[in-house]
Design an enzyme around this catalytic site. Structure first.
Site, mmCIF file in Angstrom:
data_model
loop_
_atom_site.group_PDB
_atom_site.id
_atom_site.type_symbol
_atom_site.label_atom_id
_atom_site.label_comp_id
_atom_site.label_asym_id
_atom_site.label_seq_id
_atom_site.Cartn_x
_atom_site.Cartn_y
_atom_site.Cartn_z
ATOM 1 N N ASP A 99 26.226 -7.917 -4.056
ATOM 2 C CA ASP A 99 25.566 -8.654 -2.075
ATOM 3 C C ASP A 99 25.530 -9.674 -2.010
ATOM 4 O OD1 ASP A 99 26.343 -7.068 0.121
ATOM 5 O OD2 ASP A 99 25.629 -5.749 0.099
ATOM 6 N N GLU A 103 31.665 -9.535 6.292
ATOM 7 C CA GLU A 103 31.249 -9.307 7.382
ATOM 8 C C GLU A 103 31.262 -10.100 8.466
ATOM 9 O OE1 GLU A 103 27.034 -9.934 5.703
ATOM 10 O OE2 GLU A 103 26.194 -10.376 7.770
ATOM 11 N N THR A 106 13.770 -2.753 2.166
ATOM 12 C CA THR A 106 12.207 -3.011 2.104
ATOM 13 C C THR A 106 11.903 -2.286 2.133
ATOM 14 O OG1 THR A 106 13.366 -4.805 3.743
ATOM 15 C CG2 THR A 106 11.096 -4.073 4.252
ATOM 16 N N HIS A 116 18.219 -7.989 8.504
ATOM 17 C CA HIS A 116 17.337 -7.520 7.239
ATOM 18 C C HIS A 116 15.830 -7.160 7.293
ATOM 19 C CE1 HIS A 116 21.116 -8.840 5.532
ATOM 20 N NE2 HIS A 116 21.624 -8.178 4.786
ATOM 21 N N GLY A 117 15.450 -6.289 6.575
ATOM 22 C CA GLY A 117 14.223 -6.248 7.391
ATOM 23 C C GLY A 117 13.566 -5.486 8.053
ATOM 24 N N HIS A 123 24.317 -3.159 7.109
ATOM 25 C CA HIS A 123 22.879 -4.180 6.809
ATOM 26 C C HIS A 123 22.343 -3.570 6.902
ATOM 27 C CE1 HIS A 123 25.426 -6.298 3.241
ATOM 28 N NE2 HIS A 123 26.343 -5.005 4.134
HETATM 29 P P1 13P Z 1 17.025 -3.589 4.540
HETATM 30 O O1 13P Z 1 15.986 -4.235 3.842
HETATM 31 O O2 13P Z 1 16.862 -3.753 6.006
HETATM 32 O O3 13P Z 1 16.814 -1.933 4.165
HETATM 33 O O4 13P Z 1 18.127 -3.556 4.587
HETATM 34 C C1 13P Z 1 18.729 -4.293 3.356
HETATM 35 C C2 13P Z 1 20.524 -4.578 2.729
HETATM 36 O O5 13P Z 1 20.292 -4.298 3.763
HETATM 37 C C3 13P Z 1 20.514 -5.928 1.702
HETATM 38 O O6 13P Z 1 21.735 -6.281 2.177
#
Ligand code: 13P
Length: 390
Positions: free
Chosen positions: A82, A134, A234, A181-182, A209
Site C-alpha cells: 500500500d 484512490e 493506528t 489516517h490516524g 483507509h
Molecule cells: P488507520 O491508521 O487510521 O487505522 O488507517 C490505516 C490505513 O488506512 C493505512 O492505509
C-alpha cells in the site's frame, strides 16, 4: 497453502456483504499476532505493508516472512503493498511476492492521478496482480501514526470516480467519505450517500483507509454500501505501545512474557475487528471460491553446443539478466549440474508469480529466445518443465 487471489477474495466479500480487514505489518510481532487472530477467528485477512513505514524494518526480510506466513496459513490471505510512491516500489514489491498493489497519486490533479494509476495498472496486470486506486484523498498518512489528525479529507467526487475507474481499469476503489489516517479530532462523520451514489454508477469493491476510530455501526453501514476492504493500523500501534509500556514497568515479567503478552493483546483486537467486519468464520467458504496464489517454477535445462567456457558463462549471465525482465518473473537463478550423468549441464530456474501470467510469459520474445532458438550464437539443446509450487 492459503495465499489467494485478492480479486477473488474481495469479490467474495463484496458479494456476501462483509469486509476483509487489511492490517498493517510493521514487525514480526504484528505479523504473528494478525495471522494468529485470523487462524483463531477462521477469517480471511489482508496483510498490508506500506511504503511510508519502510524505515521501520528490512523490507526484504519482512516481506519474506510475510509471504511465508501467508502461504502456510490455513485461512485465505492476500499480501498487499500500500501507499507506493513510485512504479519502482510497485515493481520491487511484486518481485518480493505481494499480490495486490496501490500507488499514492490521489493528492495529484485528476489527469495526473489517472495517468499514474494507469501506468501501475498496466504494469501490475501484466503480472496478474490487481490494483487498488484512490480518488478523492484520505489525508494523514504522512503525519505519523498516533497523532490526532485535524486534516480535512478531500471527498471523492462521484462523476470523477466513474471516469477514474473507466480510464484506469483499477480493480478496487479507495474512497474518501470522511475518514482520515490516524485518529480524527472528534467523531468521524461519514458520507454514506456519496458511497451509495458511487455504487449506483459502478459495482466495484470499495476500500476505506483510516479504519481507526470508527464505531461498529459505522463499519456495518460501510459494508452495506459496498465496502469490502478496511485498512486498520493506528489503533493497533497504540495498543502495542500502551501494552509494552505497562509490561516494561512490571519487573516480574520476563523478556519473553513482555512480548508474548503484547502479541496476545494485538491478536485479541484483530480478532474482535474480524467479528465486527463479519469476516470471522468465513475462511472455508472463501477458500472454496478463491483461486489460490501459487508461484510457478520454469526450469529451462540445456546443453550448449560448445566447449568454450567463457561463452557459456556469458550466456548464463545474459540469460539471467534478460529473463528477469519478463513481466511476472520474480527471480532467475543459474543452475549447474553436479551429476556427470545428467542429461543437461546447465539450467535457469525461473520463478513466475502465478499461473495466470504463464500465457504472456511463454509468448514473450525473451522467453522464446532462450528456449526455442540459439542464443548468443551457441546452439542449445533445450528441454524444460513447469511446476506449480505449493
Ligand atoms: P488507520 O491508521 O487510521 O487505522 O488507517 C490505516 C490505513 O488506512 C493505512 O492505509
Amino acid at each position: 497453502m492459503a495465499m489467494v487471489d485478492m480479486r477473488d477474495l474481495l469479490q467474495h466479500a463484496y458479494s456476501n456483504r462483509y469486509a476483509v480487514g487489511a492490517f498493517e505489518i510493521v514487525s514480526l510481532d504484528f505479523l504473528q499476532a494478525i495471522i494468529e487472530a485470523a487462524e483463531t477467528a477462521r477469517s480471511p485477512v489482508i496483510l498490508n505493508i506500506v511504503e511510508p513505514h519502510f524505515g521501520l524494518y528490512d523490507l526484504d526480510l519482512l516481506m519474506t516472512a510475510t509471504i511465508r506466513a501467508a502461504k502456510r496459513a490455513s485461512v485465505p490471505v492476500a499480501v498487499h503493498m500500500d501507499h507506493c510512491s513510485s512504479l519502482e516500489t510497485v515493481q520491487t514489491s511484486m518481485r518480493l511476492g505481494c499480490n495486490g498493489v496501490k500507488l499514492d497519486a490521489a493528492s495529484e490533479s485528476f489527469p495526473v492521478n489517472v495517468q499514474r494509476t494507469r501506468e501501475v495498472v498496466d504494469m501490475a496486470h501484466a503480472w496478474g496482480i490487481p490494483v487498488e486506486g484512490e480518488i478523492g484523498y484520505v489525508t494523514g498518512m504522512s503525519r505519523g501514526d498516533s497523532e490526532s489528525n485535524s486534516d480535512v479529507p478531500v471527498y471523492t467526487h462521484v462523476e470523477e470516480a466513474k471516469a477514474y475507474i473507466e480510464k484506469t481499469g483499477v480493480d478496487f476503489l479507495a474512497v474518501s467519505i470522511g475518514t482520515v489516517h490516524g485518529r480524527v479530532k472528534g467523531k468521524p462523520r461519514l458520507d454514506y450517500t456519496r458511497l451509495a451514489r458511487i455504487q449506483e454508477k459502478f459495482s466495484i469493491p470499495c476500500v476505506i483507509h483510516g479504519g481507526t476510530g470508527l464505531g461498529e455501526q459505522q463499519y456495518r453501514k460501510l459494508i452495506d454500501h459496498g465496502v469490502a476492504k478496511i485498512n486498520y493500523f493506528t489503533a493497533l500501534a497504540e495498543t502495542n505501545a500502551k501494552q509494552l509500556e505497562a509490561n516494561l514497568k512490571n519487573k516480574e515479567m520476563s523478556y519473553q512474557q513482555v512480548f508474548a503478552d503484547v502479541r496476545e493483546k494485538l491478536s485479541e483486537e484483530v480478532k474482535h475487528h474480524m467479528q465486527v467486519l463479519n469476516s470471522a468464520g468465513r475462511a472455508a467458504e472463501v477458500l472454496m471460491q478463491c483461486r489460490s496464489w501459487r508461484n510457478v517454477e520454469n526450469v529451462i535445462c540445456y546443453n550448449p553446443d560448445t566447449e568454450d567456457q567463457g561463452l557459456i558463462e556469458e550466456m548464463l549471465t545474459k540469460g539471467q539478466q534478460d529473463l528477469i525482465q519478463i513481466p511476472g518473473v520474480l527471480n532467475v537463478e543459474i543452475g549447474r549440474s553436479i551429476d556427470s550423468n545428467s542429461r543437461s549441464n546447465y539450467c535457469w530456474l525461473v520463478s513466475v508469480a502465478n499461473e495466470e501470467v504463464l500465457k504472456s510469459y511463454k509468448a514473450h520474445p525473451i522467453y522464446e529466445n532462450y528456449t526455442k532458438k540459439a542464443s548468443l550464437g551457441i546452439t542449445v539443446n533445450v528441454f524444460e518443465i513447469f511446476v506449480a509450487v505449493g
